[in-house]
Design a protein around this motif. Sequence first.
Motif, PDB file in Angstrom:
ATOM      1  N   TYR A   1       5.030  -6.790  -4.072  1.00  0.00           N
ATOM      2  CA  TYR A   1       5.084  -6.076  -2.787  1.00  0.00           C
ATOM      3  C   TYR A   1       3.697  -5.530  -2.459  1.00  0.00           C
ATOM      4  O   TYR A   1       2.885  -5.332  -3.361  1.00  0.00           O
ATOM      5  N   VAL A   2       3.474  -5.268  -1.165  1.00  0.00           N
ATOM      6  CA  VAL A   2       2.163  -4.721  -0.778  1.00  0.00           C
ATOM      7  C   VAL A   2       2.347  -3.562   0.196  1.00  0.00           C
ATOM      8  O   VAL A   2       3.137  -3.643   1.141  1.00  0.00           O
ATOM      9  N   LEU A   3       1.640  -2.483  -0.111  1.00  0.00           N
ATOM     10  CA  LEU A   3       1.532  -1.376   0.838  1.00  0.00           C
ATOM     11  C   LEU A   3       0.236  -1.612   1.601  1.00  0.00           C
ATOM     12  O   LEU A   3      -0.828  -1.713   0.999  1.00  0.00           O
ATOM     13  N   SER A   4       0.358  -1.687   2.916  1.00  0.00           N
ATOM     14  CA  SER A   4      -0.805  -2.052   3.715  1.00  0.00           C
ATOM     15  C   SER A   4      -1.078  -0.981   4.760  1.00  0.00           C
ATOM     16  O   SER A   4      -0.210  -0.688   5.583  1.00  0.00           O
ATOM     17  N   GLN A   5      -2.262  -0.378   4.674  1.00  0.00           N
ATOM     18  CA  GLN A   5      -2.609   0.684   5.627  1.00  0.00           C
ATOM     19  C   GLN A   5      -4.094   0.643   5.962  1.00  0.00           C
ATOM     20  O   GLN A   5      -4.887   0.174   5.154  1.00  0.00           O
TER      21      GLN A   5
ATOM     22  N   GLY B   1       2.712   4.608  -8.781  1.00  0.00           N
ATOM     23  CA  GLY B   1       3.971   5.347  -8.952  1.00  0.00           C
ATOM     24  C   GLY B   1       5.169   4.444  -8.738  1.00  0.00           C
ATOM     25  O   GLY B   1       6.133   4.480  -9.513  1.00  0.00           O
ATOM     26  N   TRP B   2       5.122   3.617  -7.680  1.00  0.00           N
ATOM     27  CA  TRP B   2       6.238   2.686  -7.441  1.00  0.00           C
ATOM     28  C   TRP B   2       6.410   1.746  -8.632  1.00  0.00           C
ATOM     29  O   TRP B   2       7.508   1.500  -9.083  1.00  0.00           O
TER      30      TRP B   2
ATOM     31  N   VAL C   1       3.561  -3.459  -7.193  1.00  0.00           N
ATOM     32  CA  VAL C   1       3.194  -3.097  -5.819  1.00  0.00           C
ATOM     33  C   VAL C   1       1.678  -2.955  -5.770  1.00  0.00           C
ATOM     34  O   VAL C   1       1.086  -2.254  -6.588  1.00  0.00           O
ATOM     35  N   SER C   2       1.058  -3.664  -4.827  1.00  0.00           N
ATOM     36  CA  SER C   2      -0.397  -3.574  -4.688  1.00  0.00           C
ATOM     37  C   SER C   2      -0.732  -2.862  -3.386  1.00  0.00           C
ATOM     38  O   SER C   2       0.145  -2.590  -2.558  1.00  0.00           O
TER      39      SER C   2
ATOM     40  N   GLU D   1       6.542  10.640  -8.052  1.00  0.00           N
ATOM     41  CA  GLU D   1       7.387   9.801  -8.916  1.00  0.00           C
ATOM     42  C   GLU D   1       8.847  10.232  -8.859  1.00  0.00           C
ATOM     43  O   GLU D   1       9.754   9.389  -8.848  1.00  0.00           O
ATOM     44  N   GLU D   2       9.094  11.542  -8.785  1.00  0.00           N
ATOM     45  CA  GLU D   2      10.484  12.011  -8.631  1.00  0.00           C
ATOM     46  C   GLU D   2      11.071  11.524  -7.310  1.00  0.00           C
ATOM     47  O   GLU D   2      12.238  11.130  -7.231  1.00  0.00           O
TER      48      GLU D   2
END
Length: 310
Positions: A176-180, A230-231, A239-240, A297-298
């Motif tokens: 998965y990728v977080l993209s911002q 964290g993910w 996750v990248s 993380e929680e």
Amino acid sequence: MTKLLTVFGSTGQQGGSLIDYVLKHPELLRLYHLRGITRDVSKANAVALKERGVEIVQADLNDPASLVAAVSGSYAVFGVTNFWEQASQDIEIAQGKAIADASVAAGVSLLIWSSLPNITKISEGKLTAVKHFDGKAEVEEYIRTLPILSVFYMPGAYMQNYIAYMRPQPKGDGTYVLSQPTSPTAQVPMIDITDTGKYIAPILFDPAKYTGKRFTCATAFHTPLQLVEGWTKVTGKQVSYSSIDDDASAGAITPEMRAELKKSTGLMDDYSYYGPTGKKDLEWTHAQVKDKLTTWEEFVQANEPWFEGA
Ligand SMILES: NC(=O)c1ccc[n+]([C@@H]2O[C@H](COP(=O)([O-])OP(=O)(O)OC[C@H]3O[C@@H](n4cnc5c(N)ncnc54)[C@H](OP(=O)(O)O)[C@@H]3O)[C@@H](O)[C@H]2O)c1
């Protein structure tokens, strides 16, 4: 006898969290009873609040005449506006000033305003168009001129944004990728917005101690790289992070909202959201708060599953 705390945005995230916190806090319930404001008293979460003993009152921030009755009899008011509903700085300023004017007219003692920093000032004029921050800051400046005790609640970036339009997207290879449009090492203050009541509680216990103070509200500053770590740690999914804005969330938000959020990029990269004093201000705020704040993380753990079916 208990005093009345009136909460704007009672059906929303900030106001709803504050009400929930007070309802679950016996010591605060010995001091306060609650009124929640909504435009629609028949909506499900307004009805649910009423069933929990909250007085529900109809009022519209765009109708200043409705606000004096809405806050009448209150000792304290929590004021919040939703910039994103009309994405207009002028409307947000008018709504915030209307809450303040109504509070003064009704003889309210304490106004807690959901504010944000003035980015034009923090950036010394380099970032002049972050409207959803500067409008709230202008309301704060106005409130400071009024004859009312005032305290300012300044939430960081909601962790909840990442369940919604900022959710990581599948790359098609099981990762998965977080993209911002933010650098991987930008310092982003992260708040679980359901912690709102934890930050407001000290103010409700001792308003005079906090008059004029700003609460810088986040559990911690995290970089986007720390968020994806964290993910991966909690979910086991890879996750990248991509700092190239590939419009992954384009379907989830309006083009106007996206344009406004993109203006915050320089804010995160160069000014860490709260400006140069942010980390010190966060430490001060943490020293006031008695409750444990929710970690990233929680939050990830509590909001599983993130990637099932994605
Ligand atoms: N997302 C983030 O990371 C972040 C970070 C910092 C600050 N913020 C700020 O947070 C604000 C939104 O707060 P939130 O998340 O608690 O909002 P939310 O969950 O979207 O709820 C909005 C609340 O505002 C009320 N409301 C909206 N327009 C109204 C009007 N004309 N009259 C009366 N009530 C009205 C709604 O009540 P009814 O619909 O029931 O009338 C609802 O209770 C925005 O201004 C945003 O800039 C967001």
